[in-house]
Design an enzyme around this catalytic site. Structure first.
Site, mmCIF file in Angstrom:
data_model
loop_
_atom_site.group_PDB
_atom_site.id
_atom_site.type_symbol
_atom_site.label_atom_id
_atom_site.label_comp_id
_atom_site.label_asym_id
_atom_site.label_seq_id
_atom_site.Cartn_x
_atom_site.Cartn_y
_atom_site.Cartn_z
ATOM 1 N N HIS A 17 0.832 -1.202 0.000
ATOM 2 C CA HIS A 17 0.000 0.000 0.000
ATOM 3 C C HIS A 17 0.867 1.253 0.000
ATOM 4 C CE1 HIS A 17 -3.913 -1.875 0.510
ATOM 5 N NE2 HIS A 17 -3.272 -2.778 1.219
ATOM 6 N N ARG A 24 24.164 -17.693 6.112
ATOM 7 C CA ARG A 24 25.297 -18.435 5.559
ATOM 8 C C ARG A 24 24.965 -18.849 4.138
ATOM 9 N NH1 ARG A 24 28.391 -23.146 8.929
ATOM 10 N NH2 ARG A 24 30.243 -23.108 7.626
ATOM 11 N N ARG A 32 13.750 -8.535 1.543
ATOM 12 C CA ARG A 32 14.682 -8.208 0.462
ATOM 13 C C ARG A 32 15.109 -9.491 -0.234
ATOM 14 N NH1 ARG A 32 20.226 -8.672 1.753
ATOM 15 N NH2 ARG A 32 20.611 -9.261 3.909
ATOM 16 N N ALA A 54 12.282 -21.080 9.715
ATOM 17 C CA ALA A 54 10.919 -20.897 10.203
ATOM 18 C C ALA A 54 10.781 -19.541 10.891
ATOM 19 C CB ALA A 54 10.552 -22.014 11.173
#
Length: 163
Positions: free
Chosen positions: A82, A152, A135, A129
């Site tokens: 939004h 890693r 990004r 999890a």
């Protein structure tokens, strides 16, 4: 295969395309567009993909999930954001941006992972999890956290096994 109580809404510019041997866990949703007045792009999922129960996959900005990817429960995918820059208008009236989300082939995505608009996850990556991915990450990444960060590379992990 769609398990019990799934909802799939295909109306969008490109629809929903599912590969062979696909499974969507019980109580999950795949919604290709948020509204009929502004059709979304759609959802494309490769072969041999399994998604756990209670997933929500929105397709407004476009979603691609590569073949041989496995996904835990409560997966959440939101390829839309939004706009909220104008302080004189309600957020609801300011529209949205859509960049899309792509997950490469052969990934393992843990339970309760959220992917936000504009994210690309490289092939053969692992997402821990509970992560919120805001990004993009390269292939063979091990990703985790809120917001997610690179923990890693799986390539480095493989090298360490030979020491």
């Amino acid at each position: 295969r769609f398990e019990d109580h799934c909802r799939v809404e295909c109306t969008s510019r490109e629809g929903i395309q599912l590969g062979r041997n696909f499974k969507l866990g019980a109580f999950s949703r795949m919604i290709a567009s948020g509204t009929l007045s502004d059709l979304g792009k759609g959802i494309r999922i490769g072969d041999n993909v399994g998604i756990g129960e209670f997933a929500y996959i929105g397709g407004a900005g476009g979603v691609v999930i590569g073949s041989d990817t496995i996904v835990g429960q409560y997966f959440s995918v939101h390829p839309e954001n939004h706009v909220f820059t104008d302080l004189n208008l309600s957020i609801r009236e300011q529209g949205v941006t859509r960049a899309g989300i792509e997950v490469g082939e052969g990934c393992w995505i843990g339970a309760k992972v959220t992917l936000t608009d504009g994210v690309n996850v490289g092939r053969h990556s692992v997402i821990a999890a509970g992560s919120v991915v805001t990004r993009s990450f390269p292939e063979y990444s091990i990703i985790g956290g809120v917001p997610a960060r690179l923990l890693r590379s799986r390539i480095d992990l493989k090298k360490d096994e030979h020491v």
